[in-house]
Design a protein around this motif. Structure first.
Motif, mmCIF file in Angstrom:
data_model
loop_
_atom_site.group_PDB
_atom_site.id
_atom_site.type_symbol
_atom_site.label_atom_id
_atom_site.label_comp_id
_atom_site.label_asym_id
_atom_site.label_seq_id
_atom_site.Cartn_x
_atom_site.Cartn_y
_atom_site.Cartn_z
ATOM 1 N N PRO A 31 -29.580 3.702 4.697
ATOM 2 C CA PRO A 31 -28.294 3.321 4.089
ATOM 3 C C PRO A 31 -28.429 3.109 2.586
ATOM 4 O O PRO A 31 -29.362 2.456 2.116
ATOM 5 N N GLY A 32 -27.510 3.690 1.823
ATOM 6 C CA GLY A 32 -27.520 3.542 0.372
ATOM 7 C C GLY A 32 -28.435 4.499 -0.354
ATOM 8 O O GLY A 32 -28.546 4.442 -1.579
ATOM 9 N N GLU A 33 -29.098 5.404 0.378
ATOM 10 C CA GLU A 33 -30.028 6.346 -0.243
ATOM 11 C C GLU A 33 -29.518 7.777 -0.156
ATOM 12 O O GLU A 33 -28.702 8.107 0.712
ATOM 13 N N VAL A 34 -30.042 8.617 -1.035
ATOM 14 C CA VAL A 34 -29.824 10.061 -0.954
ATOM 15 C C VAL A 34 -31.176 10.751 -1.000
ATOM 16 O O VAL A 34 -32.116 10.264 -1.639
ATOM 17 N N LEU A 35 -31.263 11.873 -0.325
ATOM 18 C CA LEU A 35 -32.438 12.728 -0.399
ATOM 19 C C LEU A 35 -32.091 13.904 -1.295
ATOM 20 O O LEU A 35 -31.104 14.613 -1.051
ATOM 21 N N VAL A 36 -32.893 14.100 -2.328
ATOM 22 C CA VAL A 36 -32.650 15.157 -3.310
ATOM 23 C C VAL A 36 -33.754 16.206 -3.221
ATOM 24 O O VAL A 36 -34.950 15.866 -3.228
ATOM 25 N N ALA A 37 -33.347 17.464 -3.105
ATOM 26 C CA ALA A 37 -34.278 18.588 -3.213
ATOM 27 C C ALA A 37 -34.397 18.930 -4.694
ATOM 28 O O ALA A 37 -33.442 19.397 -5.315
ATOM 29 N N ASN A 38 -35.551 18.678 -5.253
ATOM 30 C CA ASN A 38 -35.731 18.853 -6.691
ATOM 31 C C ASN A 38 -35.633 20.318 -7.101
ATOM 32 O O ASN A 38 -36.219 21.194 -6.455
ATOM 33 N N ARG A 39 -34.902 20.560 -8.171
ATOM 34 C CA ARG A 39 -34.858 21.891 -8.783
ATOM 35 C C ARG A 39 -35.622 21.908 -10.099
ATOM 36 O O ARG A 39 -36.018 22.973 -10.583
ATOM 37 N N ALA A 40 -35.817 20.740 -10.706
ATOM 38 C CA ALA A 40 -36.627 20.629 -11.918
ATOM 39 C C ALA A 40 -37.131 19.201 -12.030
ATOM 40 O O ALA A 40 -36.465 18.256 -11.604
ATOM 41 N N LEU A 41 -38.302 19.039 -12.576
ATOM 42 C CA LEU A 41 -38.838 17.708 -12.860
ATOM 43 C C LEU A 41 -39.410 17.719 -14.267
ATOM 44 O O LEU A 41 -39.931 18.729 -14.736
ATOM 45 N N GLY A 76 -27.631 8.717 3.260
ATOM 46 C CA GLY A 76 -27.653 7.614 4.197
ATOM 47 C C GLY A 76 -26.264 7.029 4.374
ATOM 48 O O GLY A 76 -25.311 7.403 3.680
ATOM 49 N N ALA A 77 -26.149 6.094 5.288
ATOM 50 C CA ALA A 77 -24.860 5.457 5.570
ATOM 51 C C ALA A 77 -24.327 4.753 4.325
ATOM 52 O O ALA A 77 -25.082 4.158 3.546
ATOM 53 N N GLY A 78 -23.006 4.838 4.145
ATOM 54 C CA GLY A 78 -22.351 4.135 3.056
ATOM 55 C C GLY A 78 -22.452 4.789 1.703
ATOM 56 O O GLY A 78 -22.090 4.180 0.694
ATOM 57 N N LEU A 104 -36.539 10.654 -2.423
ATOM 58 C CA LEU A 104 -35.571 9.696 -1.885
ATOM 59 C C LEU A 104 -35.173 8.731 -2.983
ATOM 60 O O LEU A 104 -36.032 8.131 -3.636
ATOM 61 N N LEU A 105 -33.857 8.545 -3.176
ATOM 62 C CA LEU A 105 -33.365 7.771 -4.312
ATOM 63 C C LEU A 105 -32.287 6.778 -3.897
ATOM 64 O O LEU A 105 -31.567 6.994 -2.913
ATOM 65 N N ASP A 106 -32.184 5.704 -4.669
ATOM 66 C CA ASP A 106 -31.061 4.790 -4.544
ATOM 67 C C ASP A 106 -29.818 5.538 -5.035
ATOM 68 O O ASP A 106 -29.740 5.946 -6.194
ATOM 69 N N ALA A 107 -28.833 5.699 -4.167
ATOM 70 C CA ALA A 107 -27.650 6.492 -4.509
ATOM 71 C C ALA A 107 -26.882 5.915 -5.688
ATOM 72 O O ALA A 107 -26.189 6.649 -6.407
ATOM 73 N N ALA A 108 -26.997 4.610 -5.906
ATOM 74 C CA ALA A 108 -26.244 3.974 -6.990
ATOM 75 C C ALA A 108 -26.780 4.321 -8.370
ATOM 76 O O ALA A 108 -26.137 4.021 -9.373
ATOM 77 N N THR A 109 -27.950 4.963 -8.425
ATOM 78 C CA THR A 109 -28.572 5.221 -9.727
ATOM 79 C C THR A 109 -28.533 6.676 -10.154
ATOM 80 O O THR A 109 -28.901 6.989 -11.286
ATOM 81 N N VAL A 110 -28.121 7.604 -9.272
ATOM 82 C CA VAL A 110 -28.182 9.020 -9.638
ATOM 83 C C VAL A 110 -27.005 9.405 -10.524
ATOM 84 O O VAL A 110 -25.925 8.806 -10.455
ATOM 85 N N LEU A 111 -27.223 10.400 -11.367
ATOM 86 C CA LEU A 111 -26.232 10.857 -12.334
ATOM 87 C C LEU A 111 -25.712 12.231 -11.919
ATOM 88 O O LEU A 111 -26.502 13.144 -11.676
ATOM 89 N N THR A 112 -24.409 12.389 -11.852
ATOM 90 C CA THR A 112 -23.827 13.694 -11.548
ATOM 91 C C THR A 112 -23.985 14.605 -12.767
ATOM 92 O O THR A 112 -23.665 14.219 -13.894
#
Length: 338
Positions: A31-41, A76-78, A104-112
């Motif tokens: 809950p509160g997380e997103v899984l991101v497939a990296n395209r660049a680091l 994740g949920a929410g 895996l990241l806290d969804a509240a911190t990612v930037l569109t």
């Protein structure tokens, strides 16, 4: 469906030489997380520094890296973010980081990320851009005051010069000679070679009776302390590396304020409103780069399998610019989600 993914693993006490490319099990977001497939680091100086000296939260097997861009493939949920959204991020040092195919990241911190912005550029912005933004936020804007950016040839300093100039400050800077013309073109009124023994005297002569309202130092706490006499009454000494444990000037003299910039701290200590504000600032920075209002260092693209070599080059100061690896150009959902 993927069961695991490639990641660079840290080994305690081994530094950059101890990095190993391993397979890690893929975990579904909580809950509160997103899984991101990296395209660049993107690589940052903090990466090799922490890899070399270690971190209290790291054990052998930890994945380093703070900056990346990719596609949200599971939520994740929410979480209000939809799978398929392209995001950039600054990862907490205490969590597995960006040196991997997935993060895996806290969804509240990612930037569109704006659709027209290149992955390599987006990946290279969060750490230096948000650090520069936080540094400038330390100083109240009270008019067209004079400020000094130390180390403006680096990514943080370059962005800070631009943000400060656009905010209305008269910006002075130090950098290697090769950066001077570009820094003047993006807003600095004067740039000095830090290797020139007389640069401080030259700056004071240019200022005349004015004094600096703020010094932003990207070198070290000790270096910043030595610059405190340049500040005027109620000035601000902002440390982007290290911090001031004691005041560098006598009490009841120029009454300067001391500031610590610690971007990673927001992961553990920022409130929800703090995170929302930082996220908004990050997205504004991305828009600024897309529009041409902000310029960033040139990308030095490398292959993911050559990450340790790129870290060595960054540590040695080779080639300059931002080191960025591209990967997972067309990521798919690892858990069979739409």
């Amino acid at each position: 469906m993927h069961a695991d993914y490639a990641a660079w693993s840290w080994t305690a006490g081994k530094g950059i030489h101890g990095l190993q490319l391993i397979r890690k099990p893929l975990l579904e977001p909580r809950p509160g997380e997103v899984l991101v497939a990296n395209r660049a680091l993107a690589l940052n100086p903090v990466d090799w520094k922490i890899i070399e000296r270690g971190h209290p939260a790291w054990n052998t097997g930890h994945v380093p890296g703070v900056d990346g861009t990719g596609i949200v493939v599971a939520c994740g949920a929410g979480v209000p973010i939809k799978p398929g959204t392209r995001v950039a991020y600054h990862q907490s040092l205490e969590r597995d980081g960006s040196f991997a195919e997935y993060c895996l990241l806290d969804a509240a911190t990612v930037l569109t990320v704006p659709s027209a912005l290149d992955d390599t550029v987006a990946a290279s912005l969060p750490c230096p851009g948000l650090t520069a933004w936080q540094a400038l936020e330390k100083v109240p804007l009270t008019g067209p005051n004079d400020v000094l950016v130390i180390g403006a040839g680096g990514a943080v300093g370059l962005l800070l010069v631009q943000l400060a100039a656009q905010a209305g400050y008269r910006v002075w800077a130090t950098a290697a000679t090769k950066h001077h013309e570009h820094l003047k073109a993006v807003g600095a009124v004067g740039v000095f070679d830090y290797r020139d023994a007389d640069w401080q005297q030259t700056l004071q002569a240019r200022l005349g009776e004015r004094r600096l309202n703020a010094v932003f130092d990207t070198v070290s706490g000790t270096h910043a302390a030595a610059l405190a006499p340049l500040l005027g009454y109620n000035g601000h000494l902002v440390c982007i590396q290290d911090r001031q444990e004691t005041s560098p000037l006598p009490a009841f003299s120029t009454a300067i304020s001391l500031h610590e910039v610690a971007l990673n701290s927001f992961h553990a200590h920022a409130s929800l409103s703090d995170r929302q504000r930082l996220r908004h600032a990050g997205e504004q920075l991305l828009e600024g780069v897309l529009s041409g209002r902000l310029t960033t260092p040139k990308s030095q693209v490398f292959e993911f399998r050559n990450l340790p070599q790129a870290l060595h080059a960054l540590k040695q100061g080779g080639a300059g610019g931002k080191w960025v690896a591209r990967l997972n150009e067309t990521p798919s959902s690892p858990f069979g989600q739409p």
